[in-house]
Design a protein around this motif. Structure first.
Motif, mmCIF file in Angstrom:
data_model
loop_
_atom_site.group_PDB
_atom_site.id
_atom_site.type_symbol
_atom_site.label_atom_id
_atom_site.label_comp_id
_atom_site.label_asym_id
_atom_site.label_seq_id
_atom_site.Cartn_x
_atom_site.Cartn_y
_atom_site.Cartn_z
ATOM 1 N N ALA A 189 0.820 -1.214 0.000
ATOM 2 C CA ALA A 189 0.000 0.000 0.000
ATOM 3 C C ALA A 189 0.853 1.263 0.000
ATOM 4 C CB ALA A 189 -0.928 0.009 1.219
ATOM 5 N N PHE A 190 0.455 2.219 -0.836
ATOM 6 C CA PHE A 190 1.085 3.541 -0.870
ATOM 7 C C PHE A 190 0.034 4.566 -0.504
ATOM 8 C CE2 PHE A 190 3.350 0.784 -3.680
ATOM 9 C CZ PHE A 190 4.666 1.007 -3.318
ATOM 10 N N LEU A 191 0.357 5.371 0.493
ATOM 11 C CA LEU A 191 -0.560 6.412 0.927
ATOM 12 C C LEU A 191 0.053 7.758 0.545
ATOM 13 C CD1 LEU A 191 -3.108 7.230 2.541
ATOM 14 C CD2 LEU A 191 -1.716 7.155 4.622
ATOM 15 N N CYS A 192 -0.665 8.507 -0.316
ATOM 16 C CA CYS A 192 -0.169 9.808 -0.789
ATOM 17 C C CYS A 192 -0.850 10.912 -0.004
ATOM 18 C CB CYS A 192 -0.493 9.997 -2.266
ATOM 19 S SG CYS A 192 0.228 8.746 -3.317
ATOM 20 N N ASN A 193 -0.045 11.798 0.544
ATOM 21 C CA ASN A 193 -0.625 12.908 1.269
ATOM 22 C C ASN A 193 0.092 14.210 0.915
ATOM 23 O OD1 ASN A 193 -2.201 14.351 3.240
ATOM 24 N ND2 ASN A 193 -2.556 12.340 4.157
ATOM 25 N N THR A 194 -0.432 15.325 1.398
ATOM 26 C CA THR A 194 0.056 16.626 0.965
ATOM 27 C C THR A 194 -0.382 17.714 1.934
ATOM 28 O OG1 THR A 194 -0.103 18.279 -0.805
ATOM 29 C CG2 THR A 194 -2.027 16.881 -0.478
ATOM 30 N N LEU A 195 0.352 18.808 1.942
ATOM 31 C CA LEU A 195 -0.073 19.981 2.690
ATOM 32 C C LEU A 195 -0.949 20.917 1.846
ATOM 33 C CD1 LEU A 195 3.234 20.846 4.603
ATOM 34 C CD2 LEU A 195 1.241 19.596 5.452
ATOM 35 N N SER A 196 -1.205 20.543 0.587
ATOM 36 C CA SER A 196 -1.856 21.475 -0.341
ATOM 37 C C SER A 196 -3.228 21.935 0.125
ATOM 38 C CB SER A 196 -1.979 20.838 -1.729
ATOM 39 O OG SER A 196 -0.706 20.721 -2.324
ATOM 40 N N LYS A 197 -4.020 21.023 0.676
ATOM 41 C CA LYS A 197 -5.394 21.400 1.006
ATOM 42 C C LYS A 197 -5.538 21.906 2.449
ATOM 43 C CE LYS A 197 -6.745 20.002 -3.081
ATOM 44 N NZ LYS A 197 -5.487 19.619 -3.753
ATOM 45 N N VAL A 198 -4.511 21.695 3.274
ATOM 46 C CA VAL A 198 -4.627 22.116 4.680
ATOM 47 C C VAL A 198 -3.702 23.281 5.042
ATOM 48 C CG1 VAL A 198 -5.431 19.871 5.486
ATOM 49 C CG2 VAL A 198 -2.961 20.341 5.426
ATOM 50 N N LEU A 199 -2.699 23.529 4.212
ATOM 51 C CA LEU A 199 -1.813 24.663 4.496
ATOM 52 C C LEU A 199 -1.640 25.532 3.252
ATOM 53 C CD1 LEU A 199 0.116 26.317 6.240
ATOM 54 C CD2 LEU A 199 1.910 24.630 5.772
ATOM 55 N N SER A 200 -1.014 24.968 2.194
ATOM 56 C CA SER A 200 -0.747 25.769 0.999
ATOM 57 C C SER A 200 -0.330 24.880 -0.167
ATOM 58 C CB SER A 200 0.393 26.754 1.282
ATOM 59 O OG SER A 200 1.031 27.163 0.083
ATOM 60 N N PRO A 201 -1.080 24.956 -1.278
ATOM 61 C CA PRO A 201 -0.655 24.200 -2.467
ATOM 62 C C PRO A 201 0.547 24.828 -3.173
ATOM 63 C CG PRO A 201 -2.692 25.386 -2.912
ATOM 64 C CD PRO A 201 -2.373 25.620 -1.467
ATOM 65 N N GLY A 202 0.742 26.145 -2.981
ATOM 66 C CA GLY A 202 1.867 26.812 -3.627
ATOM 67 C C GLY A 202 3.215 26.324 -3.132
ATOM 68 N N LEU A 203 3.230 25.724 -1.941
ATOM 69 C CA LEU A 203 4.476 25.216 -1.338
ATOM 70 C C LEU A 203 5.016 23.971 -2.014
ATOM 71 C CD1 LEU A 203 4.119 25.144 2.552
ATOM 72 C CD2 LEU A 203 5.734 26.491 1.229
ATOM 73 N N ARG A 204 4.128 23.154 -2.539
ATOM 74 C CA ARG A 204 4.523 21.874 -3.146
ATOM 75 C C ARG A 204 5.258 20.975 -2.151
ATOM 76 N NH1 ARG A 204 1.175 21.573 -5.352
ATOM 77 N NH2 ARG A 204 1.811 19.958 -6.770
ATOM 78 N N VAL A 205 4.609 20.653 -1.072
ATOM 79 C CA VAL A 205 5.169 19.688 -0.123
ATOM 80 C C VAL A 205 4.132 18.602 0.153
ATOM 81 C CG1 VAL A 205 6.075 19.296 2.200
ATOM 82 C CG2 VAL A 205 6.713 21.372 0.959
ATOM 83 N N GLY A 206 4.475 17.392 -0.240
ATOM 84 C CA GLY A 206 3.643 16.226 0.021
ATOM 85 C C GLY A 206 4.520 15.063 0.421
ATOM 86 N N TRP A 207 3.936 13.873 0.558
ATOM 87 C CA TRP A 207 4.736 12.699 0.882
ATOM 88 C C TRP A 207 4.013 11.426 0.485
ATOM 89 C CZ3 TRP A 207 2.566 16.040 4.376
ATOM 90 C CH2 TRP A 207 1.589 15.540 5.255
ATOM 91 N N VAL A 208 4.802 10.357 0.354
ATOM 92 C CA VAL A 208 4.263 9.033 0.075
ATOM 93 C C VAL A 208 4.789 8.078 1.130
ATOM 94 C CG1 VAL A 208 4.127 7.109 -1.558
ATOM 95 C CG2 VAL A 208 4.184 9.460 -2.407
#
Lengths: 395, 395
Positions: free
Chosen positions: B231-250
């Motif tokens: 299983a791979f779980l993809c997450n991101t700060l885009s919807k809770v902090l800022s999409p302009g930052l481009r910070v997510g993780w797998v």
């Protein structure tokens, strides 16, 4: 010192069979003097200037900076990139380029867009390892073009094109990585002639050209208008402002940029909005050339210390390049030496360099090694090279 | 108003045959009320908080922030991501994930690492267009899994796996894009059972789950330890902090993360150092959940206005989802309507939505359309929907 020694011995044991991969991590150890990295000197970063740019952007358009933005790059950054490219001698409008997340993403997108498995890519031998990785990931096969102290040899390029029918030619004409060699103006013209008569893409990588210590500015090969339909010029702020920002760009023919943009959208959507706006703000409100004058003066002093130290410290019969800018000196030890083996002794002595073999596409020369001259001030460079002195067998 | 009308008419003419691609650009026009975008509401961004984070990082470790850093992500950001993932119900240590430049890069790297041309990827039908693009770029073939109001139907998943031998199953179990549907806990268990017995990768995309308006927290399917090797779980700060930052993780199995890291290195080297450090600083020094409470309350009011307005404004015989979080409502018009055709009339009337057909993997339903409820405050939502009222044929 004994505890440091045993600590360094542990590294050597841990290195195992894949030394280069781990060299960069090891090179972070403060007990070592490292000539290994490709990092600009952080003490020369304009931290205050960039901090002010982030503050200004967040204060005046924070909502925009934090929001999604376009795949091709923010208008201000595209304009700033076009202006910089034009100043480097390649007249460019903003719509002739797309912003990339560092020039490595530019190389990755070019690879994804242009290269199919089995396609031949010609490159200088040796060349930049991460570019080869990007092309290799798409299944490229590499063939070398012979070079001399003025860069690519035109006849060699011509016959390589004839023999291999390459999809692309990848070149770093100015202060090449790893050799530090700069292609002469005459050679650039000859290469442009050959490429204009071919059906090969040119991928020209130009991250270092503003780190020059001489008056003479070399113009990118891509400036030749006959290549407008086939040349890609990759550039970046990494070596002149900040690599942590990940802001670069690729100039090239519109129909390919469009495909790169589609690939960028699928790969990563966009480059950081806030980093782009901060970089554009920085470039608009600072005299980068004036700031670079300070960096260039310091890098020049560091290069001088490196060349002087190497002339003294390398074994009799060694050779080395004497770059007029950039970050790297390339050396060749006398017959019988193996730089990949010496790196272990060097680490035990408290100094790191990168063996040259992994940079080669073909026929790796085990006697070669790369030194970054920008990471250490003259004093540390002298100290590091004196540690190395004990390592080299002075035949 | 006449000049606005003629201006909007120009758009409709310009749209030509590929309406969806250009809808987002059009939707930026202030004369239009847009329900089209997938952008969070910028007026709810914590600009001051993030500005303070950038200032602190530049003031205390500016040299590090501006320098190259590791491909897998800075330690602080990996720790923050692991902590967040753990809080979402999936116990995670920093070395079980890599940082990506937004979750779109996570999807791109998974695609590059796992998918070969012709491999089948199962997905909800309809699904997130940009994920399909990422897999499509590697030559994936898509097959639909049937869903109902509780998400993927287990029997449908089971028979699709049996029939198509998919390489991967791509799911957005919580507040799905585009439908807004959330998979029930019971369904998640059943899906985990089926996947645990299969040899299929699970790619679970979870960008919206913290934008929930109810107490009940759904746990990602990836929390099931039987799936740890697939299983791979993809997450991101885009919807809770800022999409302009481009910070997510797998988050995923180590041996695949290692290959993804190699691909990331070749693609783009690393995620912005400064953005990672600023994001980690922000998460360490702010109570994100308290800040999100404000966002959730406002989004909830906006959703309420949207649902109320649609109940009134959609033609008799329409249906729609009633999501308990996220960003989107999905509607189906009565027999005989074509949302792709109506979008032109809608633009002429000063409002934009996205027709549903392009989200489908198979058998696109021309009567469907997607509304983002987060972009407009209740008043503008009501105004926009009243403009739409005149567009829908009330049969």
């Amino acid at each position: 010192m004994d505890s440091v020694r045993s600590h360094l011995n542990e590294y050597v044991t841990a290195l195992g069979r894949s030394p280069v991969r781990d060299l960069f991590e090891i090179s972070l150890d403060p007990a070592l003097i490292s000539f290994a990295g490709g990092n600009p000197a952080p003490e020369l970063f304009d931290v205050d200037g960039l901090a002010a740019a982030f503050s200004a952007v967040m204060a005046t358009e924070g909502g925009r900076a934090m929001q999604y933005s376009s795949t091709d790059g923010e208008p201000e950054m595209r304009e700033a990139a076009a202006k910089r490219t034009t100043e480097m001698g390649v007249p460019t409008s903003p719509d002739q380029l797309i912003i990339t997340s560092g020039s490595q993403q530019g190389l990755g997108l070019l690879s994804q867009t242009l290269i199919n498995p089995g396609d031949v890519v010609l490159a200088e031998n040796p060349s930049f390892v991460s570019a080869l990785q990007a092309f290799g990931l798409q299944g490229a096969e590499f063939k070398p073009v012979d070079t001399d102290e003025a860069g690519v040899i035109p006849e060699a390029l011509e016959s390589a094109i004839e023999k291999w029918h390459p999809k692309a030619v990848y070149l770093i004409p100015t202060f090449q990585n790893p050799t530090g060699i700069t292609m002469s103006a005459e050679r650039r013209r000859q290469v442009a002639d050959i490429l204009a008569a071919s059906d090969t893409w040119l991928i020209e990588d130009d991250p270092y050209s503003e780190l020059r210590f001489t008056e003479e500015q070399q113009i990118p090969i891509s400036a030749d208008q006959r290549l407008d339909d086939r040349a890609f010029l990759c550039n970046t702020l990494s070596k002149v402002l900040s690599p942590g920002l990940r802001v670069g760009w690729v100039r090239g023919p519109a129909h390919v940029l469009e495909r790169m943009s589609a690939a960028k959208q699928a790969n990563s959507l966009q480059t950081s909005t806030i980093d782009q706006l901060a970089a554009a703000y920085y470039l608009a409100h600072n005299d980068l050339q004036a700031k670079l004058d300070g960096v260039r003066a310091e890098y020049r002093a560091r290069r001088d210390a490196m060349l002087e130290g190497l002339r003294e410290g390398l074994p009799e019969g060694s050779a080395m390049t004497e770059p007029e800018g950039g970050m790297f000196v390339w050396a060749r030890l006398p017959e019988g030496h193996d730089a990949s083996a010496l790196v272990y002794d060097a680490i035990r002595a408290g100094v790191v360099f990168v063996p040259g073999a992994p940079f080669y596409i073909a026929e790796p020369d085990p006697r070669t090694l790369r030194f970054s001259f920008v990471s250490n001030d003259p004093e540390h460079t002298r100290e590091g090279l004196s540690r190395l002195g004990s390592v080299f067998d002075r035949g």
